[in-house]
Enzyme design. Structure first.
Site, PDB file in Angstrom:
ATOM      1  N   LYS A 197      -0.360   4.714   4.557  1.00  0.00           N
ATOM      2  CA  LYS A 197      -1.395   3.798   5.471  1.00  0.00           C
ATOM      3  C   LYS A 197      -0.628   3.113   6.665  1.00  0.00           C
ATOM      4  CE  LYS A 197      -3.964  -0.587   4.545  1.00  0.00           C
ATOM      5  NZ  LYS A 197      -5.139  -0.040   5.165  1.00  0.00           N
TER       6      LYS A 197
ATOM      7  N   HIS B 286       0.928  -1.022  -0.026  1.00  0.00           N
ATOM      8  CA  HIS B 286       0.044   0.005  -0.019  1.00  0.00           C
ATOM      9  C   HIS B 286       0.962   1.253  -0.009  1.00  0.00           C
ATOM     10  CE1 HIS B 286      -3.175  -2.925   1.356  1.00  0.00           C
ATOM     11  NE2 HIS B 286      -3.883  -2.181   1.018  1.00  0.00           N
TER      12      HIS B 286
END
Length: 245
Positions: A154, A150
């Protein structure tokens, strides 16, 4: 208003997902957007003309609705569940960080109304979960690993989606996989589920390149959940039930 169309409420409308839902709701002529709820209730450019945007404090004043799509915060969750129960409406929620007590409240609410909560509303991920379960059941002795990537902002790791895929591995074979998490650049989301045996390896991969897929998936869930009987529903099973994605 066309009463044949399920009436849609968007809860958490000022967030990134909420704004995407407002913008993309027009792509779903099967739904009639009747109201949106945000923290402040200030006007939102994405809201169609004539659709009221109410603050959370005035949730009880929203017009009647048949299904709510919720991407908000845990502190706003319980009043929404109560509103859905009062209206006899279905609830589609992607709100994360819910406490065990709130998840238990969802189970209780599902005795009176249809409820669907998912950490990921990608249609592809929903189908991937089913495939992972099948593969894990067929290959119980193979090593199982999940690698998720990600964007750098995140914070949680492994991702909620990776954990949900891991749950499917455990359901299929009785043991958890190994996890690895990468945080790099602006990656929207990639999940690799790998099964490795002697001399061969099976890889199941999903790559997200556009965050709108999650809003579209939640609206698809709303279309399918509206009008269902009480119960807890699974997104993948709901998709596969009719074979249309």
């Amino acid at each position: 208003m066309d009463q044949a169309k399920p009436r849609l409420l968007i809860h958490g409308a000022s967030g990134r997902m909420g704004r995407a839902l407002l913008r993309l709701a027009a792509e779903r002529p099967e739904l009639q957007l009747v109201a949106a709820v945000s923290r402040s209730g200030e006007p939102l450019a994405e809201a169609p003309d004539g659709v009221p945007v109410l603050p959370v404090a005035r949730l009880a004043e929203v017009p009647d609705f048949d299904v709510a799509v919720d991407f908000s915060l845990p502190e706003a969750f319980e009043p929404l569940v109560a509103a859905c129960r009062a209206k006899g409406a279905a609830l589609v929620s992607g709100t994360t960080g819910l406490s065990p007590g709130q998840l238990e409240a969802l189970d209780e609410a599902s005795e009176l109304m249809p409820v669907l909560w998912s950490a990921n509303f990608s249609v592809g991920v929903a189908v991937l979960r089913v495939l992972v379960h099948q593969a894990a059941a067929a290959l119980p002795a193979w090593d199982a690993d999940i690698v998720e990537s990600h964007h750098v902002h995140k914070k949680d790791a492994p991702s909620g989606t990776a954990l949900s895929l891991g749950a499917m591995v455990a359901l299929g074979r009785g043991s958890q996989p190994h996890y690895a998490s990468l945080r790099c650049g602006d990656v929207v989301g990639e999940h690799l589920v790998q099964f490795a045996g002697p001399g061969e390896r099976l890889e199941l991969v999903h790559r997200a390149t556009d965050r709108d897929i999650f809003a579209r998936g939640a609206l698809e869930a709303a279309v399918r959940l509206a009008g269902k009987g009480p119960g807890r529903y699974d997104f993948g099973e709901l998709l596969l039930a009719s074979g249309r994605t």
